[in-house]
Enzyme design. Structure first.
Site, PDB file in Angstrom:
ATOM      1  N   LYS A   1       0.858  -1.186   0.000  1.00  0.00           N
ATOM      2  CA  LYS A   1       0.000   0.000   0.000  1.00  0.00           C
ATOM      3  C   LYS A   1       0.896   1.238   0.000  1.00  0.00           C
ATOM      4  O   LYS A   1       1.826   1.343   0.815  1.00  0.00           O
ATOM      5  CB  LYS A   1      -0.865  -0.041   1.261  1.00  0.00           C
ATOM      6  CG  LYS A   1      -2.163   0.723   1.183  1.00  0.00           C
ATOM      7  CD  LYS A   1      -2.987   0.379   2.435  1.00  0.00           C
ATOM      8  CE  LYS A   1      -4.296   1.076   2.490  1.00  0.00           C
ATOM      9  NZ  LYS A   1      -4.964   0.872   3.784  1.00  0.00           N
TER      10      LYS A   1
HETATM   11  O1  G3P Z   1      -7.662   1.773   5.582  1.00  0.00           O
HETATM   12  C1  G3P Z   1      -7.974   3.056   5.242  1.00  0.00           C
HETATM   13  C2  G3P Z   1      -9.344   3.539   5.643  1.00  0.00           C
HETATM   14  O2  G3P Z   1     -10.303   2.535   5.546  1.00  0.00           O
HETATM   15  C3  G3P Z   1      -9.399   4.365   6.864  1.00  0.00           C
HETATM   16  O3  G3P Z   1     -10.698   4.572   7.363  1.00  0.00           O
HETATM   17  O4  G3P Z   1     -12.236   5.258   9.153  1.00  0.00           O
HETATM   18  O5  G3P Z   1      -9.807   5.901   9.302  1.00  0.00           O
HETATM   19  O6  G3P Z   1     -11.305   6.996   7.643  1.00  0.00           O
HETATM   20  P1  G3P Z   1     -11.019   5.758   8.416  1.00  0.00           P
END
Ligand code: G3P
Length: 217
Positions: free
Chosen positions: A83
């Site tokens: 990633k």
């Molecule tokens: O993995 C990346 C993403 O899904 C992060 O989510 O909830 O931290 O905006 P969030």
């Protein structure tokens, strides 16, 4: 539509893997920090639990160091997807790794233009963050629709991996738009099972069944 689990909590992943619904896992530096465990150890363990792609994120910001980190992460298992952030150096790294046949997940995507760049750089997955866009009053789902249109116009192989998912409606909306993957916090995957009419209906069936005095076995 594939479901990835967005967590570095191995116990949660093991618990959900037995449902047969988990096609992969995504992690990020914040999720690794939350796990409180060394990154290499936790990623290796996740790869032993799940057959599908496990996204492990580089933490360097320059191309050379990203490549070194990726090389180390790739030694952990065959199902690692590297990633990288959607930056100039991240996309240089994406291109170099993709040219070598390595799956790259380009993360922190917030615009259709960024998604176009990632596809041109050979990304296996683009991760638009729908929840974080919604948080600032911009429709995350409009971005998914735009990316889907653009990728279809040019037959890009890059899969749309809907990230920053906050609830079941995001999953349904993304599925309606034909997104390839949604990466779900464990609680969101569990919430998809639920409907009050399912509980109420099952309760009534079981009560009526008990009255018959029968047993199938
Ligand atoms: O993995 C990346 C993403 O899904 C992060 O989510 O909830 O931290 O905006 P969030």
């Amino acid at each position: 539509m594939k479901f990835f689990i967005d967590t570095a909590d191995v116990a949660e992943i093991k618990d959900l893997a037995v449902t047969g619904l988990v096609d992969g896992v995504t992690t990020n530096p914040s999720l690794i920090a939350k796990s409180g465990r060394p990154i290499l150890e936790v990623i290796k363990e996740i790869c032993d639990v799940v057959d599908g792609p496990v996204s492990a994120e580089v933490t360097a910001t320059d191309h050379e160091t990203m490549m070194k980190e990726a090389a180390l992460l790739l030694k952990l298992a065959d199902n690692i997807a590297i990633k990288v952030p959607l930056t100039v150096d991240g996309l240089k790294t994406c291109k170099a790794l993709s040219d070598d046949g390595i799956q790259v997940n380009v993360t922190l995507c917030f615009s259709a233009g960024q998604a176009l760049l990632a596809a041109k750089a050979g990304a296996a997955f683009i991760s638009p963050f729908v929840g974080r866009l919604d948080d600032i009053g911009i429709s995350g789902m409009d971005l998914i629709a735009d990316i889907a249109d653009i990728y279809a116009n040019f037959d890009f192989d890059t899969e749309i991996l809907v990230a920053s998912v906050r609830g079941p409606q995001h999953v349904i909306d993304a599925a309606k738009l034909g997104a390839d993957v949604a990466t779900l916090p464990p609680a969101v995957l569990r919430s998809l099972y639920n409907h009050p009419l399912t509980d109420k209906g099952l309760d009534a069936f079981l009560k009526d069944w008990a009255k018959t005095g029968q047993s199938i076995l």
